[in-house]
Motif scaffolding. Structure first.
Motif, mmCIF file in Angstrom:
data_model
loop_
_atom_site.group_PDB
_atom_site.id
_atom_site.type_symbol
_atom_site.label_atom_id
_atom_site.label_comp_id
_atom_site.label_asym_id
_atom_site.label_seq_id
_atom_site.Cartn_x
_atom_site.Cartn_y
_atom_site.Cartn_z
ATOM 1 N N THR A 133 0.822 -1.220 0.000
ATOM 2 C CA THR A 133 0.000 0.000 0.000
ATOM 3 C C THR A 133 0.850 1.262 0.000
ATOM 4 O O THR A 133 0.663 2.161 -0.827
ATOM 5 C CB THR A 133 -0.938 0.016 1.218
ATOM 6 N N VAL A 134 1.776 1.325 0.939
ATOM 7 C CA VAL A 134 2.580 2.542 1.110
ATOM 8 C C VAL A 134 3.471 2.787 -0.107
ATOM 9 O O VAL A 134 3.577 3.926 -0.597
ATOM 10 C CB VAL A 134 3.422 2.461 2.394
ATOM 11 N N LEU A 135 4.110 1.744 -0.620
ATOM 12 C CA LEU A 135 5.015 1.930 -1.756
ATOM 13 C C LEU A 135 4.262 2.269 -3.039
ATOM 14 O O LEU A 135 4.675 3.170 -3.781
ATOM 15 C CB LEU A 135 5.868 0.684 -1.962
ATOM 16 N N VAL A 136 3.165 1.557 -3.321
ATOM 17 C CA VAL A 136 2.410 1.847 -4.546
ATOM 18 C C VAL A 136 1.877 3.277 -4.511
ATOM 19 O O VAL A 136 2.053 4.050 -5.468
ATOM 20 C CB VAL A 136 1.254 0.842 -4.737
ATOM 21 N N LEU A 137 1.228 3.644 -3.417
ATOM 22 C CA LEU A 137 0.658 4.992 -3.338
ATOM 23 C C LEU A 137 1.741 6.057 -3.263
ATOM 24 O O LEU A 137 1.602 7.151 -3.831
ATOM 25 C CB LEU A 137 -0.282 5.093 -2.139
ATOM 26 N N GLY A 138 2.831 5.741 -2.579
ATOM 27 C CA GLY A 138 3.937 6.689 -2.510
ATOM 28 C C GLY A 138 4.556 6.935 -3.873
ATOM 29 O O GLY A 138 4.883 8.080 -4.236
ATOM 30 N N LEU A 139 4.703 5.882 -4.660
ATOM 31 C CA LEU A 139 5.266 6.029 -6.006
ATOM 32 C C LEU A 139 4.287 6.719 -6.955
ATOM 33 O O LEU A 139 4.697 7.466 -7.852
ATOM 34 C CB LEU A 139 5.657 4.655 -6.557
#
Length: 204
Positions: A133-139
């Motif tokens: 969640t954090v990496l996909v949305l952060g990217l």
């Protein structure tokens, strides 16, 4: 003979898990529950189970399979209006998926030294889901914060994508994390014990 039998069983189990990953990735309702522009993703649970049972390297490979299929689907059969924009970027499509397996595998490997397999697996599943969640949305924020089509799709004006993505983290993301914690904690320890038994040498 026993060693060969154990190897065959282990390879069979690994192949079965790969098939599950492929099916979940290619059939939306098996791996993703659609919810507006985003969806509740349950694939991190599968990757976490694989990483717990086989280790972080295998988890990373299966996560990579998930990511590659996500990338290809974004080109030929997108699952949402934003997929052809967002998931045709290989960094977003693949890197977080690989790291899901790495994080879950190493988390379980270290936690099981201190905690029970069930608790360790549950935490590994939680971390796997949050990693995705954090990496996909952060990217997405990093690459598309000033993309008018993406910001408009999230109902935001240019430069205000962060608030929409944060809302997803605190809604979809928390639900996904809770599901991953429960399911991985229930399923992964049993698979881990089977794989561990299969890899043990006779007489040990």
């Amino acid at each position: 003979m026993m060693k060969r039998h154990q190897r065959i069983l282990r390879l069979t189990l690994r192949a079965l898990l790969m098939v599950i990953v492929l099916l979940q990735t290619m059939i939306p309702w098996l791996g993703n529950l659609p919810l507006g522009l985003m969806s509740i993703t349950i694939l991190p649970v599968t990757i976490a189970i694989i990483a717990v049972a086989f280790g972080p390297a295998e988890g990373a490979i299966m996560g990579g399979v998930w990511g590659i299929v996500t990338l290809l689907r974004a080109f030929v059969y997108p699952t949402s209006a934003l997929a052809p924009i967002i998931f045709t970027n290989p960094v977003i499509a693949i890197v977080p998926r690989v790291l899901v397996g790495v994080v879950a595998g190493y988390a379980f490997r270290e936690l099981v030294k201190l905690l029970s397999p069930s608790v360790s697996a549950a935490i590994a599943g939680l971390l796997a889901s949050l990693t995705n969640t954090v990496l996909v949305l952060g990217l997405i924020y990093l690459f598309f914060n000033h993309n008018h089509r993406v910001t408009a799709a999230y109902g935001q004006t240019n430069g205000h994508l962060a608030s929409a993505l944060l809302a997803i983290v605190t809604t979809n993301g928390l639900v996904e994390a809770a599901v991953a914690l429960i399911l991985t904690g229930l399923i992964a320890p049993a698979v881990w014990k089977v794989v561990k038994k299969l890899t043990q040498q006779p007489g040990k």
